[in-house]
Write a protein that holds these residues in place. Structure first.
Motif, PDB file in Angstrom:
ATOM      1  N   ARG A  44       0.826  -1.205   0.000  1.00 26.20           N
ATOM      2  CA  ARG A  44       0.000   0.000   0.000  1.00 26.20           C
ATOM      3  C   ARG A  44       0.861   1.256   0.000  1.00 26.20           C
ATOM      4  O   ARG A  44       0.408   2.319  -0.363  1.00 26.20           O
ATOM      5  N   ARG A  45       2.091   1.088   0.480  1.00 26.46           N
ATOM      6  CA  ARG A  45       3.002   2.240   0.555  1.00 26.46           C
ATOM      7  C   ARG A  45       4.295   1.901  -0.175  1.00 26.46           C
ATOM      8  O   ARG A  45       4.666   0.739  -0.334  1.00 26.46           O
ATOM      9  N   LEU A  46       5.000   2.929  -0.595  1.00 24.24           N
ATOM     10  CA  LEU A  46       6.268   2.751  -1.306  1.00 24.24           C
ATOM     11  C   LEU A  46       7.267   1.976  -0.458  1.00 24.24           C
ATOM     12  O   LEU A  46       7.975   1.114  -0.960  1.00 24.24           O
ATOM     13  N   THR A  47       7.293   2.229   0.835  1.00 24.20           N
ATOM     14  CA  THR A  47       8.243   1.525   1.700  1.00 24.20           C
ATOM     15  C   THR A  47       7.978   0.022   1.719  1.00 24.20           C
ATOM     16  O   THR A  47       8.911  -0.769   1.808  1.00 24.20           O
ATOM     17  N   GLN A  48       6.720  -0.381   1.619  1.00 22.30           N
ATOM     18  CA  GLN A  48       6.393  -1.804   1.568  1.00 22.30           C
ATOM     19  C   GLN A  48       6.892  -2.409   0.261  1.00 22.30           C
ATOM     20  O   GLN A  48       7.433  -3.513   0.253  1.00 22.30           O
ATOM     21  N   PHE A  49       6.724  -1.697  -0.824  1.00 23.34           N
ATOM     22  CA  PHE A  49       7.238  -2.170  -2.113  1.00 23.34           C
ATOM     23  C   PHE A  49       8.755  -2.302  -2.055  1.00 23.34           C
ATOM     24  O   PHE A  49       9.328  -3.271  -2.546  1.00 23.34           O
ATOM     25  N   GLN A  50       9.413  -1.332  -1.431  1.00 25.08           N
ATOM     26  CA  GLN A  50      10.872  -1.369  -1.325  1.00 25.08           C
ATOM     27  C   GLN A  50      11.334  -2.574  -0.508  1.00 25.08           C
ATOM     28  O   GLN A  50      12.339  -3.196  -0.832  1.00 25.08           O
ATOM     29  N   ASP A  51      10.598  -2.928   0.532  1.00 22.81           N
ATOM     30  CA  ASP A  51      10.924  -4.126   1.309  1.00 22.81           C
ATOM     31  C   ASP A  51      10.848  -5.372   0.438  1.00 22.81           C
ATOM     32  O   ASP A  51      11.721  -6.236   0.479  1.00 22.81           O
ATOM     33  N   ASP A  52       9.784  -5.483  -0.354  1.00 19.03           N
ATOM     34  CA  ASP A  52       9.621  -6.637  -1.234  1.00 19.03           C
ATOM     35  C   ASP A  52      10.741  -6.683  -2.265  1.00 19.03           C
ATOM     36  O   ASP A  52      11.297  -7.739  -2.553  1.00 19.03           O
ATOM     37  N   HIS A  53      11.083  -5.538  -2.808  1.00 22.19           N
ATOM     38  CA  HIS A  53      12.146  -5.454  -3.799  1.00 22.19           C
ATOM     39  C   HIS A  53      13.480  -5.877  -3.175  1.00 22.19           C
ATOM     40  O   HIS A  53      14.262  -6.606  -3.787  1.00 22.19           O
ATOM     41  N   CYS A  54      13.723  -5.454  -1.954  1.00 17.95           N
ATOM     42  CA  CYS A  54      14.936  -5.829  -1.226  1.00 17.95           C
ATOM     43  C   CYS A  54      15.020  -7.347  -1.078  1.00 17.95           C
ATOM     44  O   CYS A  54      16.072  -7.935  -1.216  1.00 17.95           O
ATOM     45  N   ALA A  55      13.907  -7.978  -0.796  1.00 16.04           N
ATOM     46  CA  ALA A  55      13.885  -9.432  -0.637  1.00 16.04           C
ATOM     47  C   ALA A  55      14.281 -10.125  -1.925  1.00 16.04           C
ATOM     48  O   ALA A  55      15.067 -11.083  -1.928  1.00 16.04           O
ATOM     49  N   TRP A  56      13.762  -9.660  -3.053  1.00 17.91           N
ATOM     50  CA  TRP A  56      14.125 -10.251  -4.350  1.00 17.91           C
ATOM     51  C   TRP A  56      15.611 -10.064  -4.620  1.00 17.91           C
ATOM     52  O   TRP A  56      16.294 -10.985  -5.060  1.00 17.91           O
ATOM     53  N   LEU A  57      16.124  -8.862  -4.357  1.00 15.70           N
ATOM     54  CA  LEU A  57      17.544  -8.597  -4.593  1.00 15.70           C
ATOM     55  C   LEU A  57      18.427  -9.463  -3.704  1.00 15.70           C
ATOM     56  O   LEU A  57      19.442  -9.994  -4.147  1.00 15.70           O
ATOM     57  N   THR A  58      18.039  -9.603  -2.448  1.00 13.57           N
ATOM     58  CA  THR A  58      18.821 -10.402  -1.514  1.00 13.57           C
ATOM     59  C   THR A  58      18.823 -11.869  -1.910  1.00 13.57           C
ATOM     60  O   THR A  58      19.856 -12.526  -1.887  1.00 13.57           O
ATOM     61  N   THR A  59      17.694 -12.372  -2.313  1.00  8.88           N
ATOM     62  CA  THR A  59      17.562 -13.788  -2.660  1.00  8.88           C
ATOM     63  C   THR A  59      18.305 -14.127  -3.942  1.00  8.88           C
ATOM     64  O   THR A  59      18.983 -15.149  -4.035  1.00  8.88           O
ATOM     65  N   TYR A  60      18.160 -13.281  -4.928  1.00 11.11           N
ATOM     66  CA  TYR A  60      18.739 -13.587  -6.248  1.00 11.11           C
ATOM     67  C   TYR A  60      20.046 -12.877  -6.523  1.00 11.11           C
ATOM     68  O   TYR A  60      20.640 -13.047  -7.589  1.00 11.11           O
TER      69      TYR A  60
END
Length: 62
Positions: A44-60
């Motif tokens: 719902r917020r940009l910070t939540q999207f950034q958290d999800d994006h961080c997870a993808w970057l960390t994993t891959y």
């Protein structure tokens, strides 16, 4: 309830070690389960999207 709070605190410590939020840590864990599993996340917020994006970057490692 107290046992759940203890688990959350343990997850928080792991997330802090990795410089992540608990949500990002959880998403990374789901991503690590295999290529046939895709987490469905919403934001719902940009910070939540950034958290999800961080997870993808960390994993891959992108």
């Amino acid at each position: 309830m107290d046992k759940n709070l203890e688990l959350v605190e343990a997850l928080r410590a792991i997330a802090e070690e990795k410089n992540m939020t608990i949500a990002s840590l959880a998403t990374s864990w789901v991503l690590s389960r295999g290529n046939d599993i895709i987490p469905l996340v919403g934001a719902r917020r940009l910070t939540q999207f950034q958290d999800d994006h961080c997870a993808w970057l960390t994993t891959y490692g992108i």
